[in-house]
Design a protein around this motif. Structure first.
Motif, mmCIF file in Angstrom:
data_model
loop_
_atom_site.group_PDB
_atom_site.id
_atom_site.type_symbol
_atom_site.label_atom_id
_atom_site.label_comp_id
_atom_site.label_asym_id
_atom_site.label_seq_id
_atom_site.Cartn_x
_atom_site.Cartn_y
_atom_site.Cartn_z
ATOM 1 N N UNK A 1 0.824 -1.209 0.000
ATOM 2 C CA UNK A 1 0.000 0.000 0.000
ATOM 3 C C UNK A 1 0.861 1.264 0.000
ATOM 4 N N UNK A 2 0.266 2.379 -0.443
ATOM 5 C CA UNK A 2 0.841 3.697 -0.203
ATOM 6 C C UNK A 2 0.380 4.134 1.178
ATOM 7 N N UNK A 38 5.389 7.403 -14.123
ATOM 8 C CA UNK A 38 5.613 8.811 -14.479
ATOM 9 C C UNK A 38 6.762 9.417 -13.685
ATOM 10 N N UNK A 39 6.762 9.206 -12.377
ATOM 11 C CA UNK A 39 7.830 9.758 -11.541
ATOM 12 C C UNK A 39 8.604 8.674 -10.783
ATOM 13 N N UNK A 40 8.574 7.439 -11.296
ATOM 14 C CA UNK A 40 9.328 6.374 -10.616
ATOM 15 C C UNK A 40 10.800 6.755 -10.533
ATOM 16 N N UNK A 41 11.370 6.620 -9.344
ATOM 17 C CA UNK A 41 12.778 6.947 -9.156
ATOM 18 C C UNK A 41 13.049 8.422 -8.935
ATOM 19 N N UNK A 42 12.010 9.241 -8.930
ATOM 20 C CA UNK A 42 12.186 10.681 -8.707
ATOM 21 C C UNK A 42 11.855 11.010 -7.257
ATOM 22 N N UNK A 45 1.835 12.659 -5.422
ATOM 23 C CA UNK A 45 3.183 12.210 -5.804
ATOM 24 C C UNK A 45 3.304 10.689 -5.706
ATOM 25 N N UNK A 46 2.680 10.101 -4.687
ATOM 26 C CA UNK A 46 2.705 8.640 -4.556
ATOM 27 C C UNK A 46 2.032 7.977 -5.750
ATOM 28 N N UNK A 47 0.922 8.557 -6.197
ATOM 29 C CA UNK A 47 0.199 7.964 -7.320
ATOM 30 C C UNK A 47 1.001 8.002 -8.610
ATOM 31 N N UNK A 48 1.968 8.931 -8.657
ATOM 32 C CA UNK A 48 2.837 9.000 -9.830
ATOM 33 C C UNK A 48 4.115 8.192 -9.628
ATOM 34 N N UNK A 77 -2.814 18.389 -8.459
ATOM 35 C CA UNK A 77 -1.409 18.266 -8.026
ATOM 36 C C UNK A 77 -0.685 17.183 -8.819
ATOM 37 N N UNK A 78 -1.410 16.133 -9.192
ATOM 38 C CA UNK A 78 -0.804 15.150 -10.093
ATOM 39 C C UNK A 78 -0.437 15.818 -11.422
ATOM 40 N N UNK A 79 -1.361 16.587 -11.963
ATOM 41 C CA UNK A 79 -1.109 17.252 -13.247
ATOM 42 C C UNK A 79 0.076 18.207 -13.143
#
Lengths: 316, 316, 316
Positions: free
Chosen positions: B80-81, C50-54, C75-78, C307-309
C-alpha cells in the motif's frame, strides 16, 4: 557490553564507528560510495532491488532532520520500506528503555536501524542486544561517533585530491571539543594516512585529552592556514554563547571565521568543507560558502552516496 | 448512528470491535494472521500486490507511535501507499470535526483508514459516514475498543497453547478499569471459549460494571496465580500515581508485579504477556520480561501479522 | 531576483503563481488534471512510471497538514519517492537560511519541491537559486500565492458549469484581505474570462489596493447573492476574532454565513465551494455544507488531480 562492527570473516556487520576500522574496510566503503555517487543524483531506478522488501527504520533518540533525510533518501533509492520513529517524543516519555524500543521495532520485522542517540557509545551498546539478522548504523551518538559523516568527508577529499592522502595538509577549525564530526574525521584521516593534521580553535573549545595526539594544535588561524589543502570548518553551536564559552559570534568570526582573504593564504587549490548547517558570517562568509573552493554541497551529495554504500554493505 | 462491521453477506466490512464478532470471523482472521506470520519477518516481497495502488492513512486523534508503526509496516508489506495524518496536532486545533477530517482524506482517494481516537465508539460512529468503498480499522478508541490488540493476544495464546482454549486458565493482572486491552481480550477470550478467566488487581482499578461477568475476581495475586496457563500483565499508566489511585510504583510492584518467584506458582509452562511498553520493575521484573516464559516480543511480531490480515480482509 | 515559471519555449518550468499565467498553459493544466481525475480515486497503478525513481520533498516553512497530504498522495500515485521536511521545526531554529535548506535537499538528489512559506513571493525567490533540473511547486506563500488551490477551484467550476466561464456570475465571500485563496482565484477567474466577479465581506476584511479591480464589491450578502452561479466561501481564521477584526462568530455568521435560505436566492443550480477546513455554523451551515449544492468534497478530490497534473507537468 558492546558489539563488534565486523563479523568473524571481517565483513561489516554494523556501522558503529570509524575508530579502529581497518583501512581496507574503510576504503572499500569509499569505493562503493563512489560507485553509488553517480546514480544518487537525479532519477534512478537501477538499485531498487538491493533492499526491496527490507524494512529500514530511522530511530532517533535526539532530533536531526538533516541526517534523517539523507538516510531516508539513500534507503528509498535502494528500494527499502522506510519508516521513521521519533523516540525523543514517544517511547522515552512513557518510561521505555532504548533497548526495549529497539527490540520492539525489531520484533515488528525491521531489519535495518539508523540510530541517532545523545549518549557516547549507545549504538554499539544497542547492537549487542539485537538478533543476528538485524543491522545497526550509527547516525551520530554522543560526542564521539558519526561514521557516515566521516566517510562522506573522506569521499569528498578523495574526489578533490585523489586517494593518496600522504601529502595532504588538512586543517580542522573550530569547536573540536564538542564535535563528533571532528573526532570521527580525525580517526578516518589517521587511518588513511593524511600527511599533516592541523587543529585550530579557541583554546577552551579544544579537547585536553589525547583526541588531538599527533596533530599540530593552535589558536592562530592566520598563521596556521598557510599551505593547507583541506579546510574543515566546524559548526559553532549557538549554545556555546549562552554557556559563556564564546563571547560573541562577531568575536568568533573575527578570529576563526573563514573569509576570502584568509582563504588566499591556504594552498591555491585548497577546498573548504563544512558539515552544515552553516552559520553564514560566523564559520564562513557568504563569499567563501558560495565560492569556487567550497565543496560544502558536494559533501551533502556524498552523504547520500555514503549512506547507500553503508546500507548496502550491512543489509545487502 | 454507528456502523456494522460485517456486511450483509457476513464479510468483514470494517474492523471496529471484537465485541460480538462471530467466532468463525474471529478465527478466520487468526488463521489469516498465522499465514502472514512467517512472511512478516525479514525480507518479504511476496504480498506486495495485495494492496498495490491502494492508499492507506493512519489517522490518529491521539498519539500512539507504536501502534502506528506496526500498522505502517503491515500496510507497506502489502504494497500500500501509506500516509500518516496526526489529527491531534492539526485539524482539531483548526476547529474541524473528526468527521470532516476523515471525509476530506477520503475525498483525496484514501481507501483504508487506521484510526486511533480518545472517545469510546468513535470509530464505529465515523464508519457510519463513509463511502461504500472506504474501510476503517480501529487502532484503539476510548476505554473499550482495540481489536487488533485482542487479535494479536489471541494469536499468541494459540501459538503457545493451541487452538482449543477450553482447558485454559487465563489471568489478567492490573488496571483493568482503564484498559481497552483488557476489555478487548475479555471479549475475545469469551468468544473463543477460554476455560477460566481470572482478573486480579487493586480493587479501585477494577471495573464495577458487568465487564468482569463470569470472571474470578480478586486482589491477591499470590493466591490467584496458582495453576494459571496464561498471564496477561497490563501496563500501569504513570498518571494513576498523580491521580492518587496507586500509592507508589514500589507498592504496586510488591503486590501486583510479576517476579520469577511468583511466576513459579503458575503452571510450569505458563506464558507471560504484556501489551507494552513495559515499565520494568513495575508490572514485571527484568528476569520475567526477558525470561524463557515471556512471549512479549512474540506479541509484537504477531501484531504486524494480525494487522496484515485485517488490512487484507477489509481492503484486499 | 525571482524566477520565471515558464521556460524559453513556454513550457511550465516551476509552478509559482497563477498571476500572469497564459490562458493556454492554465487550461492545459486543467485538461491534464481532468484526465488524472478519474484515476485519482480508488486503487490506481497506471501512472506509477511517471515519476518512478524521482525524489519529491514537501518542504514546509509553515505547517499545513492538509495541503501536504494532498500533494503526498498525488506524488505517490505517480510513483515518486516522497519525503517530508518540516522546516518550521528544524532548520530555521538552527539559523539556516531557507535557501540553504533547499539547496541542501537539492544536493541530496531531490528533484521536485513542494514548498509552503509564510512570505509573499518566497517560492519564486527560491526558484531563482536552484539547478536546471530542479522544479518547485508553490503550495502557498504569503498572502498572494496558492496556485494549486486556484487550479482545483477552476477545475471544480468547469466540472459543474463547463469550460466557458463568460456567462458565469461568481461570488467570493469573506475575509479576502488575508486570503491567498481569494487572490489566486481572482487571477484565474480573470484569465478564464469569468462573466462577473462579485466580492462580498466585512469592509475591514476587504483589501483596499487594486486586488478587486473590476469586481463588484460590497458587504450586503443578501442583496449580492441574487443570481450567482458559483459561491466561493472563504475560511474565517480564528485569529480575526482575537485581532478584533470580527466581533464574534455569531455576528459574522448572521451577515456573511451561508444558510439554506440565503442559498435559495442564488441561481437554482448554484454551487457552493469552500477551501476547507470548514468552520461549520460560521461560513456555512451544516445543511449547506452537506447539501446537494455543495461541491466542497469534490474540490478536495480535484486537489489531488490538479497536483498530479502539476507534478507531471514540471517533473514528468
Amino acid at each position: 557490553m558492546t558489539a563488534q562492527q565486523l563479523d568473524s570473516t571481517g565483513r561489516l556487520r554494523h556501522l558503529l564507528t570509524l575508530e579502529g576500522m581497518p583501512r581496507p574496510v574503510l576504503e572499500g566503503l569509499l569505493d562503493q560510495a563512489q560507485a553509488c555517487h553517480d546514480s544518487a543524483i537525479g532519477r534512478t531506478t537501477d538499485r531498487r532491488e538491493v533492499l526491496a522488501g527490507t524494512a529500514v527504520c530511522t530511530l532517533f533518540f535526539e532530533p536531526s532532520t538533516r541526517t534523517r533525510s539523507s538516510f531516508t533518501l539513500a534507503a528509498q533509492r535502494l528500494g527499502a520500506d522506510v519508516m521513521s520513529f521519533d523516540a525523543s517524543t514517544s517511547s522515552a516519555k512513557k518510561g521505555e528503555t532504548d533497548t526495549d524500543t529497539l527490540r520492539n521495532l525489531e520484533a515488528m520485522g525491521v531489519r535495518g536501524f539508523v540510530i541517532r542517540h545523545p549518549d557516547d557509545g549507545a549504538v554499539a551498546r544497542l547492537a549487542a542486544t539485537v538478533k543476528p539478522e538485524t543491522c545497526l548504523l550509527n547516525a551520530g551518538d554522543g560526542r564521539s561517533g558519526h561514521p557516515t559523516q566521516g566517510l562522506l568527508d573522506m569521499l569528498t577529499i578523495r574526489q578533490a585530491k585523489g586517494t593518496d592522502f600522504s601529502a595532504l595538509k588538512v586543517m580542522i577549525v573550530g569547536d573540536v571539543k564538542h564535535s563528533r564530526v571532528a573526532r570521527t574525521d580525525l580517526h578516518a584521516l589517521r587511518t588513511l594516512g593524511a600527511g599533516e593534521i592541523r587543529v585550530c580553535g579557541p583554546a577552551n573549545l579544544l579537547p585536553d585529552d589525547d583526541t588531538l595526539a599527533g596533530c599540530t594544535v593552535g589558536d592562530d588561524l592566520d598563521a596556521m592556514i598557510e599551505g593547507v589543502d583541506v579546510l574543515m570548518m566546524l559548526r559553532l553551536q549557538h549554545e556555546r554563547m549562552s554557556e559563556g564559552l564564546v563571547p560573541s559570534l562577531e568575536a568568533y568570526h573575527a578570529r576563526w571565521g573563514l573569509n576570502a582573504e584568509r582563504l588566499r593564504r591556504a594552498a591555491p587549490d585548497a577546498i573548504v568543507m563544512h558539515p552544515g548547517p552553516i552559520n553564514r558570517g560566523v564559520e564562513v562568509t557568504d563569499e567563501v560558502a558560495d565560492g569556487p573552493q567550497s565543496w560544502i554541497l558536494r559533501q551533502v551529495a556524498n552523504g547520500v552516496a555514503v549512506r547507500m554504500a553503508a546500507l548496502q554493505a550491512v543489509l545487502g
